[in-house]
Design a protein around this motif. Structure first.
Motif, PDB file in Angstrom:
ATOM      1  N   GLY A  82      -7.845  -0.249  -2.845  1.00 40.21           N
ATOM      2  CA  GLY A  82      -7.425   0.590  -1.728  1.00 40.21           C
ATOM      3  C   GLY A  82      -8.276   0.392  -0.483  1.00 40.21           C
ATOM      4  N   PHE A  83      -8.680  -0.832  -0.194  1.00 40.95           N
ATOM      5  CA  PHE A  83      -9.417  -1.163   1.043  1.00 40.95           C
ATOM      6  C   PHE A  83     -10.723  -0.363   1.155  1.00 40.95           C
ATOM      7  N   GLY A  94      -6.493  -6.483   5.041  1.00 40.08           N
ATOM      8  CA  GLY A  94      -6.574  -6.837   3.634  1.00 40.08           C
ATOM      9  C   GLY A  94      -7.784  -7.716   3.383  1.00 40.08           C
ATOM     10  N   SER A  95      -7.916  -8.180   2.148  1.00 37.33           N
ATOM     11  CA  SER A  95      -9.096  -8.986   1.805  1.00 37.33           C
ATOM     12  C   SER A  95      -9.145 -10.308   2.568  1.00 37.33           C
ATOM     13  N   ILE A  96      -7.988 -10.901   2.837  1.00 37.56           N
ATOM     14  CA  ILE A  96      -8.023 -12.187   3.559  1.00 37.56           C
ATOM     15  C   ILE A  96      -8.654 -11.994   4.936  1.00 37.56           C
ATOM     16  N   ALA A  97      -8.275 -10.916   5.610  1.00 35.39           N
ATOM     17  CA  ALA A  97      -8.893 -10.631   6.914  1.00 35.39           C
ATOM     18  C   ALA A  97     -10.386 -10.342   6.744  1.00 35.39           C
ATOM     19  N   PHE A 151      -0.827  -9.278  -5.602  1.00 38.45           N
ATOM     20  CA  PHE A 151      -2.111  -9.155  -4.889  1.00 38.45           C
ATOM     21  C   PHE A 151      -1.964  -8.178  -3.720  1.00 38.45           C
ATOM     22  N   PRO A 152      -1.805  -6.893  -4.030  1.00 40.88           N
ATOM     23  CA  PRO A 152      -1.506  -5.915  -2.968  1.00 40.88           C
ATOM     24  C   PRO A 152      -2.645  -5.770  -1.952  1.00 40.88           C
ATOM     25  N   HIS A 153      -3.812  -6.281  -2.304  1.00 43.48           N
ATOM     26  CA  HIS A 153      -4.983  -6.087  -1.427  1.00 43.48           C
ATOM     27  C   HIS A 153      -5.240  -7.259  -0.478  1.00 43.48           C
TER      28      HIS A 153
END
Ligand code: GCU
Length: 431
Positions: free
Chosen positions: A203-204, A226-229, A308-310
């Motif tokens: 959840g970020f 998200g995690s990529i950012a 991969f919702p995150h």
């Protein structure tokens, strides 16, 4: 309220070219207001527009500001003859302005970075890439620190639950041919991606999200990064550290960013968001990376958001099974690298990542390079048939594509292709 279907989502990947839906791509060289892009100045505005669309609809927003400190913790002068191995820490502090009251309780984030630098009188150009399993996995060096961050439980001798352990030393060495890289005159800089943000859905909240919490909290929910950012933001922090640490003898103006797979998506976004990266390298990045989303071939937007919702922002889920509603597609992400050198690599057996879709978006980014003065003909005229049949390297100035025989992986041959492009574009130091 209407009943919500609880049917589980059944996904069957399409691998049949004849079943690709008809699609129309968003224009690269036309602004939101309909005006045509014909010169470099107009491209700069269009570029900003596209960048914002990717922030809002795909990756989420991170602060412009970074508060970074750097500190060398180990210098191994002759790790190999003519090569110094450094380990350094990058300390990311919570950003000042949005910290009302909360700053004191937020711990800075510490990243452990490893760099192999060829000794030379001139600062070396470098390739910076995130690794999947920890710096200690790139070779058997007993001195390399083992990450204390969360790692995926591999259920083998390289992990103990979610912790990295001694048994992992060197397990990823085939992906990190440091000797080849330094022999060719480049520094290799790498760090564990989970030091920046652990790769699971929380959840970020954790990793870099914790450090940036006050900033993230004031964003609309669907724009949270998200995690990529997050991983991309971390890469920019590492570049800040390289700028600060002149003792590394790395030229911060000649650092290319490379990544494989989910980290290839990350490299593309890092290079788009931070134009200090002198070169952008996407290896097998697939869905959300180099592959055109509208082809929906192999992995799709709906599938990636469910698994991969995150990784992306919440807005991106609006395009599950609805790619044509996206205001962007991935050729525009590649175009954000222009005019800098871009390399896209695919592998023949990596159908999940849609090699042809990666090739097409690479090709469709060429008009941005053309507007910036590159002779794009060699890229714009190559046929897909040719690309698939030759399994070699296609290049024109700063744009390079290659299709490697084999599986989803970062192989020595891929590195050779990337270093060839670097030789043609990065090897001269900027006066
Ligand atoms: C999964 C995922 C891909 C990703 C890959 C990887 O296969 O579906 O999108 O690129 O993992 O990072 O290895």
């Amino acid at each position: 309220s209407p009943a919500v279907s609880q049917e589980p989502f059944k996904f069957v990947a399409n691998y049949d070219e004849s079943k690709i839906p008809a699609y129309e791509l968003p224009a690269l060289l036309e602004s939101g207001d309909g005006s045509k892009i014909q010169n470099a100045q107009q491209w700069q505005q269009r570029r900003q527009e596209i960048l914002t669309l990717f922030e809002d609809h795909v990756f989420g927003v991170v602060p412009d500001e970074r508060r970074v400190e750097a500190e060398v913790v180990r210098t191994d002068r002759d790790y190999r003859p003519g090569v110094t191995r450094f380990e350094f820490d990058v300390i990311i502090h919570p950003i000042a302005e949005s910290t009302v009251g909360e700053q004191a309780s937020i711990q800075p984030l510490r990243l452990q970075v490893l760099a192999d630098v060829p000794q030379s009188s001139e600062p070396a150009p470098a390739i910076l890439g995130l690794n999947f399993q920890g710096n200690h996995t790139i070779d058997s060096d007993p001195k390399t620190r083992i990450t204390e961050s969360w790692v995926r439980n591999r259920r083998n001798s390289s992990t103990d639950g979610n912790r990295a352990i001694e048994g992992g030393r060197g397990v990823a060495s085939s992906r990190w041919p440091s000797e080849l890289i330094t022999q060719r005159g480049y520094a290799l800089v790498t760090l564990y991606y989970g030091d920046i943000d652990p790769d699971y859905d929380d959840g970020f909240e954790n990793g870099i999200h914790g450090t940036l919490r006050p900033f993230i909290q004031q964003l609309p929910d669907n724009k949270r990064p998200g995690s990529i950012a997050g991983w991309s933001y971390g890469l920019s922090c590492v570049l800040d550290a390289i700028e600060q640490l002149s003792e590394l003898n790395i030229d911060p103006e000649r650092v290319g960013v490379l990544g494989h797979s989910r980290l290839g998506k990350t490299a593309l976004w890092a290079g788009a968001a931070d134009t200090r990266f002198a070169m952008v390298i996407s290896n097998d990045s697939g869905c959300g990376g180099a592959a055109l989303s509208r082809r929906a071939f192999g992995e799709t937007v709906g599938r990636i958001n469910r698994s991969f919702p995150h990784w992306f922002n919440d807005q991106y889920t609006q395009y599950n099974e609805n790619e044509s509603a996206m205001p962007v597609d991935q050729h525009q992400l590649i175009a954000l690298a222009a005019p800098r050198p871009i390399a896209v690599g695919s592998a023949t057996q990596d159908e999940w990542a849609d090699p042809k879709g990666e090739f097409l978006s690479w090709q469709l980014a060429a008009p941005a390079y053309r507007v910036l003065g590159m002779n794009a003909k060699a890229v714009e005229t190559v046929s897909t048939a040719k690309m698939l049949e030759q399994q070699g390297v296609i290049n024109a100035g700063p744009m390079q594509y290659h299709l490697r025989e084999g599986k989803h992986d970062l192989a020595k041959y891929d590195w050779e292709c990337y270093l060839d492009l670097a030789d043609r574009t990065l090897s001269q130091s900027t006066p």
